[in-house]
Design a protein around this motif. Sequence first.
Motif, mmCIF file in Angstrom:
data_model
loop_
_atom_site.group_PDB
_atom_site.id
_atom_site.type_symbol
_atom_site.label_atom_id
_atom_site.label_comp_id
_atom_site.label_asym_id
_atom_site.label_seq_id
_atom_site.Cartn_x
_atom_site.Cartn_y
_atom_site.Cartn_z
ATOM 1 N N UNK A 103 0.848 -1.184 0.000
ATOM 2 C CA UNK A 103 0.000 0.000 0.000
ATOM 3 C C UNK A 103 0.889 1.241 0.000
ATOM 4 N N UNK A 104 0.325 2.359 -0.400
ATOM 5 C CA UNK A 104 1.117 3.572 -0.626
ATOM 6 C C UNK A 104 1.943 3.946 0.599
ATOM 7 N N UNK A 105 1.299 4.029 1.774
ATOM 8 C CA UNK A 105 2.026 4.497 2.956
ATOM 9 C C UNK A 105 2.943 3.428 3.506
ATOM 10 N N UNK A 106 2.629 2.148 3.249
ATOM 11 C CA UNK A 106 3.568 1.096 3.609
ATOM 12 C C UNK A 106 4.839 1.188 2.794
ATOM 13 N N UNK A 107 4.702 1.556 1.529
ATOM 14 C CA UNK A 107 5.848 1.742 0.652
ATOM 15 C C UNK A 107 6.702 2.904 1.137
ATOM 16 N N UNK A 108 6.051 3.994 1.543
ATOM 17 C CA UNK A 108 6.778 5.171 2.034
ATOM 18 C C UNK A 108 7.593 4.832 3.277
ATOM 19 N N UNK A 109 7.041 4.007 4.148
ATOM 20 C CA UNK A 109 7.693 3.727 5.420
ATOM 21 C C UNK A 109 8.903 2.806 5.282
ATOM 22 N N UNK A 110 9.068 2.163 4.120
ATOM 23 C CA UNK A 110 10.231 1.314 3.923
ATOM 24 C C UNK A 110 11.482 2.169 3.718
ATOM 25 N N UNK A 111 12.638 1.596 3.998
ATOM 26 C CA UNK A 111 13.887 2.318 3.771
ATOM 27 C C UNK A 111 14.214 2.277 2.286
ATOM 28 N N UNK A 112 15.069 3.188 1.783
ATOM 29 C CA UNK A 112 15.296 3.291 0.338
ATOM 30 C C UNK A 112 15.732 1.998 -0.328
ATOM 31 N N UNK A 113 16.673 1.225 0.294
ATOM 32 C CA UNK A 113 17.114 0.045 -0.427
ATOM 33 C C UNK A 113 16.068 -1.066 -0.417
ATOM 34 N N UNK A 114 15.080 -1.018 0.502
ATOM 35 C CA UNK A 114 13.960 -1.947 0.418
ATOM 36 C C UNK A 114 13.074 -1.610 -0.785
ATOM 37 N N UNK A 149 5.370 11.949 -3.954
ATOM 38 C CA UNK A 149 5.571 11.166 -5.174
ATOM 39 C C UNK A 149 6.817 11.623 -5.911
ATOM 40 N N UNK A 150 7.008 12.940 -5.980
ATOM 41 C CA UNK A 150 8.195 13.466 -6.661
ATOM 42 C C UNK A 150 9.475 13.034 -5.938
ATOM 43 N N UNK A 151 9.450 13.030 -4.616
ATOM 44 C CA UNK A 151 10.628 12.610 -3.850
ATOM 45 C C UNK A 151 10.944 11.135 -4.106
ATOM 46 N N UNK A 152 9.928 10.293 -4.176
ATOM 47 C CA UNK A 152 10.149 8.873 -4.442
ATOM 48 C C UNK A 152 10.660 8.652 -5.863
ATOM 49 N N UNK A 153 10.145 9.425 -6.809
ATOM 50 C CA UNK A 153 10.624 9.306 -8.189
ATOM 51 C C UNK A 153 12.090 9.725 -8.292
ATOM 52 N N UNK A 154 12.444 10.796 -7.570
ATOM 53 C CA UNK A 154 13.838 11.248 -7.575
ATOM 54 C C UNK A 154 14.745 10.182 -6.960
ATOM 55 N N UNK A 183 23.997 18.844 3.384
ATOM 56 C CA UNK A 183 23.273 19.306 4.562
ATOM 57 C C UNK A 183 22.252 18.259 4.986
ATOM 58 N N UNK A 184 22.068 18.128 6.291
ATOM 59 C CA UNK A 184 21.060 17.220 6.824
ATOM 60 C C UNK A 184 19.694 17.873 6.697
ATOM 61 N N UNK A 185 18.698 17.105 6.319
ATOM 62 C CA UNK A 185 17.340 17.631 6.226
ATOM 63 C C UNK A 185 16.402 16.743 7.018
ATOM 64 N N UNK A 186 15.273 17.292 7.434
ATOM 65 C CA UNK A 186 14.275 16.512 8.139
ATOM 66 C C UNK A 186 13.604 15.566 7.153
ATOM 67 N N UNK A 187 13.614 14.260 7.402
ATOM 68 C CA UNK A 187 13.086 13.305 6.428
ATOM 69 C C UNK A 187 11.641 13.598 6.033
ATOM 70 N N UNK A 188 11.339 13.435 4.745
ATOM 71 C CA UNK A 188 10.004 13.547 4.195
ATOM 72 C C UNK A 188 9.326 14.857 4.606
ATOM 73 N N UNK A 189 10.091 15.928 4.560
ATOM 74 C CA UNK A 189 9.581 17.269 4.800
ATOM 75 C C UNK A 189 9.972 18.140 3.607
ATOM 76 N N UNK A 190 9.278 19.244 3.444
ATOM 77 C CA UNK A 190 9.556 20.150 2.330
ATOM 78 C C UNK A 190 9.646 21.573 2.848
ATOM 79 N N UNK A 191 10.256 22.433 2.037
ATOM 80 C CA UNK A 191 10.268 23.850 2.366
ATOM 81 C C UNK A 191 10.247 24.664 1.085
ATOM 82 N N UNK A 192 9.711 25.855 1.180
ATOM 83 C CA UNK A 192 9.778 26.785 0.057
ATOM 84 C C UNK A 192 9.718 28.201 0.614
#
Length: 459
Positions: A103-114, A149-154, A183-192
């Motif tokens: 499921x979408x949020x289950x996919x998000x919660x996995x680490x990148x190499x998973x 979605x854009x972050x996952x595609x990147x 630079x360290x960033x807060x995971x799954x957060x955005x700024x503008x």
Amino acid sequence: MRSFLLGACLAAAFSVPHAAAQGIPAPEAWEYVRMTPEVRSALRDRVDALPPELREAHNTELSANVNTLPTWLYEALSNELVARHHCTTGSYNGPKPKPPVPDAWGYVKRVPHQRYHYRLRARLLPPDEKAAYDAKMAGEMAKLPAWLKEALEEEAVRYDAYLGLDPCKRPGIGAFYSDAPKAVSTPQSVQWDLTSAKGHTYRIMIAPPLSPPPAEGWPVVYVLDGNANFGTVSDALRLQGRRPERTGVSAALVVGIGYPIDGPFDEKRRGYDYVVHSPGATSPKHGADGQLEADSGGGAADFLSFIETELKPAVEKAYAVDRKRQTLLGHSFGGFFTLYTLFNRPQAFQNYLAFSPSVWWNNRSLLEDERRFTAARKASDPPVSLFVATGGLEETQRIPMVTDSREVVSRLKAIADRGVKTDLYIAEGEDHGSIVPTALSRALRARIGDGFEKTAGRK
């Protein structure tokens, strides 16, 4: 989790038997890192030929060694192993080519190499099965916010370039991590950066909960001095909001309001935005001997208008927000602005968290605002709540922070029957700089999801 992943992913190929077994030494973690990829691969090939019990015995030993490495290096070694298995078996972790559709949020919660493992396995499916799999994944991804979605595609592009396009010919672990530190960033957060109608630019930082929003939308916490406080507040809410039934804290969207700077505070900007004009007050932040610079402050009304008419609509356009559960959090001058907003536009938020509010500013003019607010308050007005926290070490003869906080709360408790809920927390042994992290969890329990009553008596 790291030990589990290492054991699960490396059980067959990453394991090396005990030093006494078959004459194959068990390398220490940093000894293993210093090997070239080719030497590591040859060592694993030798280990693969050992009896299963020897591989299993040493897997625990090597797992403990490698688990002591920095996270980035641990993940790099894991990725190198994934690529090797893809080349030798056609899949990761053995011949299991058909991946499930998470499921979408289950996919998000996995680490990148998973997530990368899923893509490798999906590529091996027959064309018709792959088309069906891709369609299901697309349906799940459509449930996510556009920025996520854009972050996952990147991430997918980056991993494909590093591992997936031709993993059998990829370089060693150093290639992926040899760039200059980032630079360290807060995971799954955005700024503008958002420029107001008045021409003032603010840095907006947003951290959504790592779960789908409820039907009514997420509660939202607007955090002043976002450069300094956004990470602290968003981390606390994400951690405690995962188990609201135990912590008493609901998951909430966090919106930091800061400035386009690298440091924690823009003293000049916040000294204008957060307070009213005060040409005659004294301040410990400006001028020689604490004398206030001429014509300081005065932007509070415009700043509040920016939040209400420009920032909130922008946030609500991108995220599902519950307008009935909005919180404003501010510290010091930000605490002044929090009280100013409550007294002058109480309908803007339902919850107000004021840490070490600068009640002393402008000869305590906030108390005049409070008198007008109290006089106009009716029992039929929508309820509001205020949580005030001040460090016990902040009381001085010149600026009696504790005394001022007690007075504000005492005044408002007198109108509790008119829908004003007020709490005060004096954190003994804490000062002006330590009060926010010290009192934050208590404030969140008290105001983000009325969990204070739920948890106060829990054993």
